[in-house]
Design an enzyme around this catalytic site. Sequence first.
Site, PDB file in Angstrom:
ATOM      1  N   TRP A   1      -9.766   8.631  -1.359  1.00 42.51           N
ATOM      2  CA  TRP A   1     -10.034   7.874  -0.125  1.00 42.51           C
ATOM      3  C   TRP A   1     -11.356   7.120  -0.185  1.00 42.51           C
ATOM      4  O   TRP A   1     -11.562   6.158   0.560  1.00 42.51           O
ATOM      5  CB  TRP A   1      -9.996   8.792   1.103  1.00 42.51           C
ATOM      6  CG  TRP A   1      -8.592   9.018   1.607  1.00 42.51           C
ATOM      7  CD1 TRP A   1      -7.938  10.215   1.685  1.00 42.51           C
ATOM      8  CD2 TRP A   1      -7.680   8.030   2.096  1.00 42.51           C
ATOM      9  NE1 TRP A   1      -6.673  10.029   2.183  1.00 42.51           N
ATOM     10  CE2 TRP A   1      -6.488   8.692   2.452  1.00 42.51           C
ATOM     11  CE3 TRP A   1      -7.745   6.644   2.261  1.00 42.51           C
ATOM     12  CZ2 TRP A   1      -5.377   8.025   2.963  1.00 42.51           C
ATOM     13  CZ3 TRP A   1      -6.635   5.979   2.771  1.00 42.51           C
ATOM     14  CH2 TRP A   1      -5.476   6.660   3.112  1.00 42.51           C
TER      15      TRP A   1
ATOM     16  N   GLN B   1       3.690   7.730   1.880  1.00 41.67           N
ATOM     17  CA  GLN B   1       2.989   6.990   2.918  1.00 41.67           C
ATOM     18  C   GLN B   1       2.947   5.533   2.477  1.00 41.67           C
ATOM     19  O   GLN B   1       2.423   5.220   1.391  1.00 41.67           O
ATOM     20  CB  GLN B   1       1.567   7.541   3.090  1.00 41.67           C
ATOM     21  CG  GLN B   1       1.523   8.893   3.764  1.00 41.67           C
ATOM     22  CD  GLN B   1       1.835   8.783   5.243  1.00 41.67           C
ATOM     23  OE1 GLN B   1       0.971   8.475   6.040  1.00 41.67           O
ATOM     24  NE2 GLN B   1       3.082   9.056   5.624  1.00 41.67           N
TER      25      GLN B   1
ATOM     26  N   TRP C   1       0.807  -1.232   0.000  1.00 42.45           N
ATOM     27  CA  TRP C   1       0.000   0.000   0.000  1.00 42.45           C
ATOM     28  C   TRP C   1       0.834   1.272   0.000  1.00 42.45           C
ATOM     29  O   TRP C   1       1.800   1.397   0.757  1.00 42.45           O
ATOM     30  CB  TRP C   1      -0.874   0.005   1.258  1.00 42.45           C
ATOM     31  CG  TRP C   1      -1.528   1.313   1.505  1.00 42.45           C
ATOM     32  CD1 TRP C   1      -1.050   2.345   2.256  1.00 42.45           C
ATOM     33  CD2 TRP C   1      -2.781   1.754   0.968  1.00 42.45           C
ATOM     34  NE1 TRP C   1      -1.935   3.406   2.227  1.00 42.45           N
ATOM     35  CE2 TRP C   1      -3.014   3.068   1.443  1.00 42.45           C
ATOM     36  CE3 TRP C   1      -3.741   1.170   0.124  1.00 42.45           C
ATOM     37  CZ2 TRP C   1      -4.144   3.795   1.111  1.00 42.45           C
ATOM     38  CZ3 TRP C   1      -4.877   1.899  -0.193  1.00 42.45           C
ATOM     39  CH2 TRP C   1      -5.061   3.188   0.296  1.00 42.45           C
ATOM     40  N   MET C   2       0.427   2.242  -0.821  1.00 44.42           N
ATOM     41  CA  MET C   2       0.956   3.609  -0.670  1.00 44.42           C
ATOM     42  C   MET C   2      -0.194   4.605  -0.702  1.00 44.42           C
ATOM     43  O   MET C   2      -1.226   4.352  -1.323  1.00 44.42           O
ATOM     44  CB  MET C   2       1.962   3.964  -1.758  1.00 44.42           C
ATOM     45  CG  MET C   2       1.374   4.291  -3.120  1.00 44.42           C
ATOM     46  SD  MET C   2       2.537   5.170  -4.222  1.00 44.42           S
ATOM     47  CE  MET C   2       2.290   6.858  -3.693  1.00 44.42           C
ATOM     48  N   ASN C   3      -0.020   5.738  -0.023  1.00 38.33           N
ATOM     49  CA  ASN C   3      -0.870   6.891  -0.305  1.00 38.33           C
ATOM     50  C   ASN C   3      -0.006   8.127  -0.518  1.00 38.33           C
ATOM     51  O   ASN C   3       0.843   8.079  -1.433  1.00 38.33           O
ATOM     52  CB  ASN C   3      -2.048   7.045   0.673  1.00 38.33           C
ATOM     53  CG  ASN C   3      -1.735   7.086   2.154  1.00 38.33           C
ATOM     54  OD1 ASN C   3      -1.356   6.085   2.728  1.00 38.33           O
ATOM     55  ND2 ASN C   3      -1.934   8.218   2.796  1.00 38.33           N
ATOM     56  N   ASP C   4      -0.175   9.187   0.214  1.00 41.51           N
ATOM     57  CA  ASP C   4       0.429  10.483  -0.140  1.00 41.51           C
ATOM     58  C   ASP C   4       1.924  10.455  -0.472  1.00 41.51           C
ATOM     59  O   ASP C   4       2.710   9.835   0.258  1.00 41.51           O
ATOM     60  CB  ASP C   4       0.322  11.467   1.043  1.00 41.51           C
ATOM     61  CG  ASP C   4      -1.013  11.442   1.724  1.00 41.51           C
ATOM     62  OD1 ASP C   4      -1.924  10.789   1.231  1.00 41.51           O
ATOM     63  OD2 ASP C   4      -1.113  12.089   2.789  1.00 41.51           O
TER      64      ASP C   4
ATOM     65  N   GLU D   1      -6.273  18.672   4.762  1.00 42.68           N
ATOM     66  CA  GLU D   1      -5.057  17.860   4.935  1.00 42.68           C
ATOM     67  C   GLU D   1      -3.974  18.340   3.961  1.00 42.68           C
ATOM     68  O   GLU D   1      -4.259  19.037   2.991  1.00 42.68           O
ATOM     69  CB  GLU D   1      -5.365  16.380   4.632  1.00 42.68           C
ATOM     70  CG  GLU D   1      -6.396  15.759   5.559  1.00 42.68           C
ATOM     71  CD  GLU D   1      -6.636  14.268   5.300  1.00 42.68           C
ATOM     72  OE1 GLU D   1      -6.740  13.524   6.279  1.00 42.68           O
ATOM     73  OE2 GLU D   1      -6.721  13.851   4.136  1.00 42.68           O
TER      74      GLU D   1
ATOM     75  N   ARG E   1      -1.941  17.968  11.565  1.00 38.72           N
ATOM     76  CA  ARG E   1      -0.969  17.141  10.848  1.00 38.72           C
ATOM     77  C   ARG E   1      -0.471  17.703   9.511  1.00 38.72           C
ATOM     78  O   ARG E   1      -0.906  18.734   9.050  1.00 38.72           O
ATOM     79  CB  ARG E   1      -1.546  15.759  10.608  1.00 38.72           C
ATOM     80  CG  ARG E   1      -2.826  15.709   9.800  1.00 38.72           C
ATOM     81  CD  ARG E   1      -3.212  14.239   9.574  1.00 38.72           C
ATOM     82  NE  ARG E   1      -4.484  14.101   8.919  1.00 38.72           N
ATOM     83  CZ  ARG E   1      -5.638  13.985   9.565  1.00 38.72           C
ATOM     84  NH1 ARG E   1      -5.679  13.994  10.864  1.00 38.72           N
ATOM     85  NH2 ARG E   1      -6.762  13.873   8.875  1.00 38.72           N
ATOM     86  N   ASP E   2       0.430  16.928   8.906  1.00 45.83           N
ATOM     87  CA  ASP E   2       0.954  17.115   7.549  1.00 45.83           C
ATOM     88  C   ASP E   2       1.777  18.398   7.399  1.00 45.83           C
ATOM     89  O   ASP E   2       1.484  19.249   6.539  1.00 45.83           O
ATOM     90  CB  ASP E   2      -0.184  17.076   6.510  1.00 45.83           C
ATOM     91  CG  ASP E   2      -1.050  15.835   6.651  1.00 45.83           C
ATOM     92  OD1 ASP E   2      -0.552  14.849   7.233  1.00 45.83           O
ATOM     93  OD2 ASP E   2      -2.200  15.844   6.189  1.00 45.83           O
TER      94      ASP E   2
ATOM     95  N   SER F   1       2.072  11.936   7.022  1.00 43.17           N
ATOM     96  CA  SER F   1       2.656  12.784   5.978  1.00 43.17           C
ATOM     97  C   SER F   1       3.442  13.969   6.533  1.00 43.17           C
ATOM     98  O   SER F   1       3.211  14.412   7.666  1.00 43.17           O
ATOM     99  CB  SER F   1       1.554  13.296   5.057  1.00 43.17           C
ATOM    100  OG  SER F   1       1.106  12.221   4.276  1.00 43.17           O
TER     101      SER F   1
END
Length: 522
Positions: free
Chosen positions: A320, A68, A49-52, A233, A181-182, A109
Site C-alpha cells: 500500500w 479487488q 487497478w487490482m488489489n487483494d 486486515e 471487514r474482510d 474483500s
Amino acid sequence: MKLITLKLAAIMWIAVLLGCTNSPKKETIQNYYKEEYRPQFHFSPAENWMNDPNGMFFYEGEYHLFYQYYPDSTVWGPMHWGHAVSTDMVHWTHLPVALAPDEHGYIYSGSAVVDWKNTSGLGKNDQPPLIAIFTYHDPVKEREGKINFESQGLAYSNDKGRTWTKYGNPVLGNPGIRDFRDPKVIWYEAAGKWIMTLAVKDHVAFYSSSNLIDWKKESEFGKGVGAHGGIWECPDLFPLEDKETGTKKWILSVSINPGGPNGGSATQYFVGDFNGNTFSTPQSQERWMDYGRDNYAGVTWSDMPKQDGRRVVLGWMSNWSYAELVPTEKWRSATTIPRELVLKNTDNGYLVTSVPIAELKKIRKEKIELPSQVVSGNVPLNLSEVSPMQAEMAFNFQLKRNSQFGIPEEFGLVFSNDEEEEFRIGYSISEKYFFTDRTHGGKSSFFERFAGKSVAAYDMDDKMQIRVFADKASVEVFVDGGKLVFTDIVFPTTPYDKVTLFSHNGSIKLNESVVWSLSSVW
Ligand code: FRU
C-alpha cells in the site's frame, strides 16, 4: 450488371475500411500481455487497478479467483470483484466482473465457499449454491463522518459462479466499529457450522452461523498479541497437519498495514488451536509469511478436493505504500505465484513454510544445468538464451568449513543489466541474516523508500537452497524449502539479462543447480 459491380466494389471498400479499423485491434491482440513489466506467469488484470485476491474456491474442475478491482482506472477506486477461472491455478481465463457496488457501498474483500449441504437454502436443482461473503464499504456514510460504514454482505451463484445475486444484505450489520471487514468463511467440520473470521482494527473477531445468513459473535483474538504497527486486515483461519507427526494445528494469518518487518504492508501468522469458539496460541515470536515488501492480503483457497488436501495461498504482489505509484501504465498489480503452505516443526517452533505449487513445473521450458563448482568472488552464469527475468532457478549452496579460501562473509546472486542496475539476493554469514536488495534495482523515484534492502534474521545450516521465480518486474525467493520467503517487485530500466553468483571474502560451494526458462501463460 454494372450496378452489381459497383455494389460489389462498395462492399469490398467497406470490407477494406473495416479491415483498417480492425487492424489496431489485431495489433492489440498480438501484443496481449506484452507490455513492459507485464508479468508472464502471474495473474494480472488485462487493464486497470487490482488489489487483494478474494473469494477463491474450487468447484467442478475450476479454480475461481476474484480480486479487488476498479475497472475505470489504474488507481484504487469504487471496489468491484473482478473474476477469473483456471484449471491449474497457473493459466487464467478472465470472466466479467462478478460483483459491483450497490446502495450498500463498494464491494471490499471477502471469501466464497461451496455450500455443499445447502445450509443457506439458496441452492437450485439439487446443486449446492456458491456463496460469497464480502464487506460492504459505504462511502456516503463515511463522508458523513459516521463510523458504522462497513458491514458484511452475501451473494450467491447457481451457475458455476458466472452470475451472482445479492441476498438479504447486510447479513452482518456494523456494531459501531470503524474497521470491520474482510470476512473469511470456513466450514468447521467438528461442530458442523460455519466460522467467519473478521478483521476488526487491531484484532480479529470470530462469528459462527448454521446457514451463512445469521451470524453470532463467538470471540476475539489479537489485542496486544503479535505485530501491531498498523491496522489488521484480510485474516484467514485454517488447519494444517504436520505430515511427519500427524499433529494438527490451526493457523491464523492476518495482514497488517503498515508495520511489516521491512516496511509497509505484510502478513503475519499465528500457529495455535481453534476449538470452534476461540483461537489460542502459545506463540511468543512474530512470524511473517514473507519478508519481502510485496506480498499482502494473502488468503487460501476454499473447497480444495479432499484427495488433493493442499492449502494454497495467493497474495497481492504489492504494498500500500506505493501500489498506486508503480510505473505500469495499463494495469496495476498482480498476484504472487500460488504457494502451498506446509507446517514444519523446527528447533525454533512451528513454521508455516511456503512452497511454489507443483503445477508451475508445467511451464518449464529450456533447462540449464549448472555443474557443481566453487564460488569465490563474482562468477557470471552462462544462461545462453534464457532470460533471467522469466525464469525459475534453484541454487544449492554448501559451506565448506575447511575451504582454503575460508568461510565467506556473504554469498548469493545478483540480477543485473548494462545500466548498472541490480537486484541482490543473499545471506550474510557474519551477521546471520538473509536479504533481498533493490537499492539500485532500477526505477524508484515514484516513491522515496521504494529502493532499499529487506532482511530477516536466519541461522543457516551448512547447506542452503535458494529458489527463485523472476517474472519481468518481480522476484520471489524461497529459502530452504520456503522457511523464509521474500517477494519483491522491481522496475529495471532495461530487463536484467545477467545473473552472477558471489561470495565475498571466502568461498562457497555451489552443488549441482538448475535454471529453467518459463513460458508465458498469456
Ligand atoms: C486490504 C484492503 C482490505 C479491504 C480492501 C479494499 O488491502 O485494505 O482491508 O477490504 O483492501 O480494497
